[in-house]
Design a protein around this motif. Structure first.
Motif, PDB file in Angstrom:
ATOM      1  N   GLN A   1      30.098  32.443  45.032  1.00  0.00           N
ATOM      2  CA  GLN A   1      30.399  32.876  46.402  1.00  0.00           C
ATOM      3  C   GLN A   1      31.579  33.850  46.427  1.00  0.00           C
ATOM      4  N   ILE A   2      32.580  33.588  45.592  1.00  0.00           N
ATOM      5  CA  ILE A   2      33.749  34.471  45.513  1.00  0.00           C
ATOM      6  C   ILE A   2      33.312  35.866  45.060  1.00  0.00           C
ATOM      7  N   LEU A   3      32.516  35.920  44.010  1.00  0.00           N
ATOM      8  CA  LEU A   3      32.097  37.221  43.470  1.00  0.00           C
ATOM      9  C   LEU A   3      31.247  38.011  44.468  1.00  0.00           C
ATOM     10  N   LEU A   4      30.528  37.310  45.343  1.00  0.00           N
ATOM     11  CA  LEU A   4      29.742  38.001  46.371  1.00  0.00           C
ATOM     12  C   LEU A   4      30.642  38.733  47.361  1.00  0.00           C
ATOM     13  N   GLN A   5      31.875  38.268  47.539  1.00  0.00           N
ATOM     14  CA  GLN A   5      32.798  38.896  48.492  1.00  0.00           C
ATOM     15  C   GLN A   5      33.608  40.029  47.870  1.00  0.00           C
ATOM     16  N   LEU A   6      33.530  40.181  46.567  1.00  0.00           N
ATOM     17  CA  LEU A   6      34.353  41.169  45.869  1.00  0.00           C
ATOM     18  C   LEU A   6      33.522  42.365  45.418  1.00  0.00           C
ATOM     19  N   PRO A   7      34.178  43.526  45.288  1.00  0.00           N
ATOM     20  CA  PRO A   7      33.454  44.689  44.755  1.00  0.00           C
ATOM     21  C   PRO A   7      32.913  44.407  43.349  1.00  0.00           C
ATOM     22  N   VAL A   8      31.907  45.158  42.953  1.00  0.00           N
ATOM     23  CA  VAL A   8      31.288  45.011  41.642  1.00  0.00           C
ATOM     24  C   VAL A   8      32.340  45.168  40.539  1.00  0.00           C
ATOM     25  N   GLY A   9      32.245  44.331  39.520  1.00  0.00           N
ATOM     26  CA  GLY A   9      33.129  44.450  38.365  1.00  0.00           C
ATOM     27  C   GLY A   9      34.179  43.356  38.252  1.00  0.00           C
ATOM     28  N   TYR A  10      34.385  42.597  39.327  1.00  0.00           N
ATOM     29  CA  TYR A  10      35.391  41.533  39.276  1.00  0.00           C
ATOM     30  C   TYR A  10      34.982  40.394  38.354  1.00  0.00           C
ATOM     31  N   ASP A  11      33.685  40.256  38.112  1.00  0.00           N
ATOM     32  CA  ASP A  11      33.229  39.185  37.221  1.00  0.00           C
ATOM     33  C   ASP A  11      33.946  39.272  35.870  1.00  0.00           C
ATOM     34  N   LEU A  12      34.194  40.496  35.406  1.00  0.00           N
ATOM     35  CA  LEU A  12      34.882  40.667  34.115  1.00  0.00           C
ATOM     36  C   LEU A  12      36.349  40.247  34.211  1.00  0.00           C
ATOM     37  N   LEU A  13      37.000  40.539  35.345  1.00  0.00           N
ATOM     38  CA  LEU A  13      38.405  40.136  35.520  1.00  0.00           C
ATOM     39  C   LEU A  13      38.535  38.609  35.521  1.00  0.00           C
ATOM     40  N   PHE A  14      37.517  37.935  36.056  1.00  0.00           N
ATOM     41  CA  PHE A  14      37.524  36.467  36.078  1.00  0.00           C
ATOM     42  C   PHE A  14      37.077  35.876  34.741  1.00  0.00           C
ATOM     43  N   GLY A  15      36.674  36.743  33.825  1.00  0.00           N
ATOM     44  CA  GLY A  15      36.170  36.249  32.549  1.00  0.00           C
ATOM     45  C   GLY A  15      34.796  35.616  32.686  1.00  0.00           C
ATOM     46  N   ARG A  16      34.056  36.047  33.705  1.00  0.00           N
ATOM     47  CA  ARG A  16      32.724  35.491  33.979  1.00  0.00           C
ATOM     48  C   ARG A  16      31.694  36.616  34.094  1.00  0.00           C
ATOM     49  N   PRO A  17      31.428  37.331  32.993  1.00  0.00           N
ATOM     50  CA  PRO A  17      30.463  38.451  33.093  1.00  0.00           C
ATOM     51  C   PRO A  17      29.130  37.965  33.638  1.00  0.00           C
ATOM     52  N   GLN A  18      28.620  38.690  34.623  1.00  0.00           N
ATOM     53  CA  GLN A  18      27.345  38.325  35.251  1.00  0.00           C
ATOM     54  C   GLN A  18      26.193  38.938  34.461  1.00  0.00           C
TER      55      GLN A  18
END
Length: 131
Positions: free
Chosen positions: A112-129
């Motif tokens: 849900q958090i990643l849905l609210q953020l611009p593309v690419g944040y998954d890498l900052l969270f260490g959670r590549p989609q």
């Protein structure tokens, strides 16, 4: 389940390889203040509920952001707020804090958090989609 402040900071300190707890605390405060400006409603409240109280308050009373920052601009903004930081060290700071936040959030909330953020944040969270 809320992480205790010391446990949260220990994770950040370990991941960021900080020498002192104060360095980890400073990184956590800046990154969470910037992150809070990007999250809205129930998602922000749910995440706050899983963080230690002092960090939850920072997330809930964020630095104001006129627009969602791209991951690159998020890192640059972090560098601007941390004295003596460079973009390279700020990338490290962001990663250390956000990967700890991701662990506290759990998979469902992270989605849900990643849905609210611009593309690419998954890498900052260490959670590549996986796309």
């Amino acid at each position: 389940m809320t992480l205790r402040r010391e446990a949260f900071l220990d994770h950040v300190r370990e991941r960021g390889e900080y020498v002192t707890p104060e360095e980890a605390d400073r990184a956590a405060r800046v990154v969470l203040a910037l992150l809070g400006a990007h999250l809205v409603g129930g998602v922000r409240a749910q995440l706050a509920a899983r963080l230690p109280e002092s960090f939850a308050l920072i997330l809930l009373n964020p630095l104001q952001s006129a627009e969602p920052l791209s991951p690159e601009r998020f890192v640059r903004a972090t560098a601007a707020w941390i004295e003596g930081a460079t973009e390279r060290t700020a990338t490290w700071d962001v990663s250390a804090v956000l990967s700890t936040v991701a662990d506290a959030a759990g998979e469902d909330l992270m989605g849900q958090i990643l849905l609210q953020l611009p593309v690419g944040y998954d890498l900052l969270f260490g959670r590549p989609q996986q796309s």
